[in-house]
Write an enzyme that holds these catalytic residues in place. Sequence first.
Site, mmCIF file in Angstrom:
data_model
loop_
_atom_site.group_PDB
_atom_site.id
_atom_site.type_symbol
_atom_site.label_atom_id
_atom_site.label_comp_id
_atom_site.label_asym_id
_atom_site.label_seq_id
_atom_site.Cartn_x
_atom_site.Cartn_y
_atom_site.Cartn_z
ATOM 1 N N LYS A 401 20.941 49.636 69.367
ATOM 2 C CA LYS A 401 19.501 49.560 69.633
ATOM 3 C C LYS A 401 19.182 50.413 70.855
ATOM 4 O O LYS A 401 19.696 50.168 71.947
ATOM 5 C CB LYS A 401 19.091 48.109 69.872
ATOM 6 C CG LYS A 401 17.671 47.924 70.420
ATOM 7 C CD LYS A 401 17.440 46.483 70.867
ATOM 8 C CE LYS A 401 16.143 46.341 71.656
ATOM 9 N NZ LYS A 401 15.963 44.964 72.183
ATOM 10 N N ASP A 406 10.509 49.070 76.924
ATOM 11 C CA ASP A 406 9.855 48.050 76.104
ATOM 12 C C ASP A 406 8.709 47.414 76.873
ATOM 13 O O ASP A 406 8.921 46.577 77.753
ATOM 14 C CB ASP A 406 10.874 46.985 75.688
ATOM 15 C CG ASP A 406 10.255 45.901 74.817
ATOM 16 O OD1 ASP A 406 9.157 46.143 74.259
ATOM 17 O OD2 ASP A 406 10.864 44.825 74.681
ATOM 18 N N LYS A 413 4.072 42.512 77.693
ATOM 19 C CA LYS A 413 4.785 41.669 78.645
ATOM 20 C C LYS A 413 3.950 41.515 79.919
ATOM 21 O O LYS A 413 3.134 42.382 80.247
ATOM 22 C CB LYS A 413 6.136 42.295 79.000
ATOM 23 C CG LYS A 413 7.117 42.394 77.848
ATOM 24 C CD LYS A 413 8.396 43.079 78.288
ATOM 25 C CE LYS A 413 9.381 43.237 77.146
ATOM 26 N NZ LYS A 413 9.941 41.957 76.701
ATOM 27 N N ASP A 424 16.632 48.254 77.927
ATOM 28 C CA ASP A 424 16.623 47.796 76.545
ATOM 29 C C ASP A 424 17.331 48.760 75.592
ATOM 30 O O ASP A 424 17.350 48.531 74.390
ATOM 31 C CB ASP A 424 15.179 47.565 76.079
ATOM 32 C CG ASP A 424 15.065 46.400 75.104
ATOM 33 O OD1 ASP A 424 16.020 45.612 75.011
ATOM 34 O OD2 ASP A 424 14.023 46.282 74.429
ATOM 35 N N GLU A 491 10.674 43.891 68.729
ATOM 36 C CA GLU A 491 10.777 45.215 68.111
ATOM 37 C C GLU A 491 12.212 45.671 67.885
ATOM 38 O O GLU A 491 12.483 46.487 67.005
ATOM 39 C CB GLU A 491 10.046 46.243 68.977
ATOM 40 C CG GLU A 491 10.825 46.811 70.153
ATOM 41 C CD GLU A 491 11.233 45.776 71.200
ATOM 42 O OE1 GLU A 491 12.276 45.959 71.841
ATOM 43 O OE2 GLU A 491 10.500 44.779 71.363
ATOM 44 N N ARG A 493 14.828 44.218 66.648
ATOM 45 C CA ARG A 493 15.369 43.881 65.331
ATOM 46 C C ARG A 493 14.798 44.782 64.246
ATOM 47 O O ARG A 493 15.434 44.979 63.210
ATOM 48 C CB ARG A 493 15.099 42.408 65.027
ATOM 49 C CG ARG A 493 13.634 42.041 64.934
ATOM 50 C CD ARG A 493 13.402 40.545 65.037
ATOM 51 N NE ARG A 493 13.740 40.034 66.356
ATOM 52 C CZ ARG A 493 13.680 38.749 66.692
ATOM 53 N NH1 ARG A 493 13.274 37.848 65.802
ATOM 54 N NH2 ARG A 493 14.000 38.361 67.904
#
Length: 656
Positions: A401, A406, A413, A424, A491, A493
């Site tokens: 990933k 993010d 957030k 991330d 996001e 996944r």
Amino acid sequence: RRARPSDPTRLPAMAASTARALPPVAAGAPIPRVGRSGSTRDGRTAVARSRATLTTRARATDTATPAVTTPASDAEWAASSPLEFSSSLKDAASCDALLVVGKKACVLDEGLLAHLPEKVRSTVRLLAFDMKPGSEGVKRTTSVVLFDEEGDEGTTERGTTTLELTVIVLPDASELSRHNAPSASHALTKCLAGVKAPRFGKTLGLVCALADASEAVAIAAAVARAFPTYSAKSTEARNTESGRGAVAVKGTVKVALHDASRESHDENTKNGNESSVDSFDGDAELKAAKAVAGGVRLAARIVDTPPAFMDPDALVAEALSVCAELNALLFASDENENEKASRRVVATTLREKELIAGGFGGIVGVGAAAARDGREPALVHLCHKGDGALPKGRSTALVGKGITFDTGGLQIKGKAGMPGMKTDLGGAAAALGAFHAAVLLDPDGSKRGGGDLHCVLCVAENAVGPSAFRPDDVLLCKSGRSVEINNTDAEGRLVLADGVAFASGEDVDADDVVDIATLTGAQMVATGRFFAGIVSDSEEFERECVVAGRSSGDLTHPLPYAPEFFSREFGSAVADMRNSVKDRSNAQASCAGQFVANHLAKRGDTNGDADEAKVRKLKRWLHVDIAGPSTEKGSGRGTGFGVALLVELLNARGQR
């Protein structure tokens, strides 16, 4: 399109001082660069990272520490903070400062002490004898006055030097729980927390006394974490034209490994400890330590780099640079061209248009807002062909990933949750670092059983903007399954779903698919900051990962795999599934893994064919959630977690 904040050619006032190219290393041999403003979409900007010594530029004052412009490659970053592995204890012992590390019996091993100066030897004995490491290790530092061997010519006087000596005693295996790593590498990481790389012109020696050669990889990874490469700290010449944005060059850390058990290896290997390191071949264990340490530092640097500079284009460039470097290092000899070509690392890069055409709806949806500003999502596929003639060759795909930042998307957030989200992409960084190390250690694929090795990076920035994907949108993923969005902050996944569908489907058709990601905060609730949470549809694969974790020091612990309990959490009235759970108290970390598994290609069957050679191999899947251990608590720096784990997991396969 608006100017990209990460492109220094478009914002010279902000970034020109930190993006200048380094001068050539040697006359007639310039270092190829990965350009920050050039396109990487067709793979033609991939360049080899030179291993030459980094050219330095002196600061304004005569006695100043040399500095370099911001390095443009991993090799240049590594050269700005050198970490060298050697088999010579005397080289490490002759440094300006010395650390002796190991379990008490290993530190007091006469075979090791014999290589140290006499006064250092007696001091190490004195310190280590009374040290009680407990379960977390203990560290003591003192100064030792050493006399020069000879005085100046014509005199009998002898000069003196003062050596800073630190002894770190790690806990014995008997002091550790059954879930911990026998190497006690976690204790070494803690004890090295206050140790800094020496300033330029000085050296730091690190003598690692191993209870068994199988500890080499775990100890090397712990050492690499202690000396990261990325830094944006200014030098004292920050106000000069040449010093603005420059990075200070640090002194060399010299690491020497010593196997205290080598003379009595036959007795000590009866404990059943499994490892990919050959206990009798010092060169092999040293090579493994060096390769894994390099992979750890590469992964940590990618995680540490600010998102304005480690955007999707830059992460793609890092992958292509790894590909070019491996080909340059391993396959540049005059061997048979056909054989050489068959074993080269091949890179394929898909950007937004290709992703749309290929049906990668998850990656495209997550990266849509950033793409409008020029930071297009990508899927990078690196492939290293193994020796298919070996009977047990299983192909493996490492799927990472790579969310370069993010924001949480439209369900944004808060101010406390967004800082640190540059990390991330830790899964992609770990997959890339592991691929780099694994290919270096195993150019023909024999150690991993002869199968092909794939690295699939799912790259996107989850930004906010007019083109951002919305709650209630329905994305059509690579697997052909539709996903209703009920959480834009779930996001990771979505990009992994496309990645594992690509890896398990006809595009790659890997036998074993391993996805690794900083996926859920729930992982830290389930397994904490020291253990990655793993989910697998194969009990054997799960067990292999746990063993590899204990051997490498990258610890893992299984989470429940139960599709019948967790798939229902993603029920949708309008699509095949939603992307976030209904019940947040129902094993969220396992549920997130299950969402990814839902997009694996269907397994083949025998179709009644009794010829075993023609029967499709049973495919396996492993999900590794590294949300907790991928970063250091407090500093937030990347740890490179996952690199050593994946290398051990791959290499152990060739021993079965």
